[in-house]
Design a protein around this motif. Sequence first.
Motif, PDB file in Angstrom:
ATOM      1  N   LEU A 127       0.828  -1.205   0.000  1.00  0.00           N
ATOM      2  CA  LEU A 127       0.000   0.000   0.000  1.00  0.00           C
ATOM      3  C   LEU A 127       0.863   1.255   0.000  1.00  0.00           C
ATOM      4  O   LEU A 127       0.578   2.216  -0.712  1.00  0.00           O
ATOM      5  N   THR A 128       1.922   1.247   0.795  1.00  0.00           N
ATOM      6  CA  THR A 128       2.834   2.395   0.835  1.00  0.00           C
ATOM      7  C   THR A 128       3.480   2.620  -0.523  1.00  0.00           C
ATOM      8  O   THR A 128       3.585   3.757  -0.999  1.00  0.00           O
ATOM      9  N   PHE A 129       3.907   1.550  -1.170  1.00  0.00           N
ATOM     10  CA  PHE A 129       4.509   1.639  -2.498  1.00  0.00           C
ATOM     11  C   PHE A 129       3.505   2.188  -3.508  1.00  0.00           C
ATOM     12  O   PHE A 129       3.842   3.048  -4.329  1.00  0.00           O
ATOM     13  N   GLU A 130       2.273   1.729  -3.443  1.00  0.00           N
ATOM     14  CA  GLU A 130       1.248   2.203  -4.380  1.00  0.00           C
ATOM     15  C   GLU A 130       0.918   3.679  -4.143  1.00  0.00           C
ATOM     16  O   GLU A 130       0.701   4.426  -5.101  1.00  0.00           O
ATOM     17  N   VAL A 131       0.878   4.103  -2.895  1.00  0.00           N
ATOM     18  CA  VAL A 131       0.619   5.519  -2.593  1.00  0.00           C
ATOM     19  C   VAL A 131       1.759   6.390  -3.118  1.00  0.00           C
ATOM     20  O   VAL A 131       1.525   7.458  -3.703  1.00  0.00           O
ATOM     21  N   LEU A 132       2.992   5.945  -2.946  1.00  0.00           N
ATOM     22  CA  LEU A 132       4.132   6.698  -3.480  1.00  0.00           C
ATOM     23  C   LEU A 132       4.088   6.779  -5.001  1.00  0.00           C
ATOM     24  O   LEU A 132       4.381   7.827  -5.586  1.00  0.00           O
ATOM     25  N   LEU A 133       3.729   5.697  -5.656  1.00  0.00           N
ATOM     26  CA  LEU A 133       3.609   5.715  -7.113  1.00  0.00           C
ATOM     27  C   LEU A 133       2.494   6.654  -7.558  1.00  0.00           C
ATOM     28  O   LEU A 133       2.639   7.385  -8.552  1.00  0.00           O
ATOM     29  N   TYR A 134       1.388   6.644  -6.826  1.00  0.00           N
ATOM     30  CA  TYR A 134       0.267   7.525  -7.142  1.00  0.00           C
ATOM     31  C   TYR A 134       0.668   8.994  -6.993  1.00  0.00           C
ATOM     32  O   TYR A 134       0.404   9.813  -7.874  1.00  0.00           O
ATOM     33  N   LEU A 135       1.313   9.322  -5.888  1.00  0.00           N
ATOM     34  CA  LEU A 135       1.750  10.702  -5.680  1.00  0.00           C
ATOM     35  C   LEU A 135       2.799  11.112  -6.702  1.00  0.00           C
ATOM     36  O   LEU A 135       2.793  12.244  -7.202  1.00  0.00           O
ATOM     37  N   ASN A 136       3.713  10.201  -7.024  1.00  0.00           N
ATOM     38  CA  ASN A 136       4.753  10.515  -7.993  1.00  0.00           C
ATOM     39  C   ASN A 136       4.179  10.692  -9.391  1.00  0.00           C
ATOM     40  O   ASN A 136       4.710  11.471 -10.176  1.00  0.00           O
ATOM     41  N   SER A 137       3.104   9.997  -9.710  1.00  0.00           N
ATOM     42  CA  SER A 137       2.511  10.181 -11.033  1.00  0.00           C
ATOM     43  C   SER A 137       1.999  11.619 -11.198  1.00  0.00           C
ATOM     44  O   SER A 137       2.182  12.225 -12.252  1.00  0.00           O
TER      45      SER A 137
END
Length: 138
Positions: free
Chosen positions: A8-18
Amino acid sequence: MFKMNVSLTFEVLLYLNSYYFGLFAVCEIGMISVKYFSFNSLDHYSTDFGIFMAVCLIEIFRILLASRGNLTEKKWPVIVAILLTIPSVLGVVYLMIWQSEILRFEYVICGMQLGFCAAEIVTGILCLFSCCQTPEYY
């Protein structure tokens, strides 16, 4: 015992980075155009723009691949995405340090992009360790 959901943390970081990378690209295009019209002695303008476009393509592909690998819990797309972070980081460092003309704002946005990349590398590696484990059913 507290257990953190790394996926979940990895997905949130990817979402914010997008979203941040979209902002980064728009700002960088604006600064490249300002430099092109303001400075007369830009010998490496085409190199700077080419590296920026390569960073854009790599970063878009990396974010999509990492997100898809994370959501499907497959480790190979995440490994490839982590490896694609290396040329992306090198391109951002080029834009931050070795570019022909560097504006102060570029230091800020490139530093934030490097921070996102570093956090994604760490959480991506931790996500790989959690993906390799077999699930425990109670």
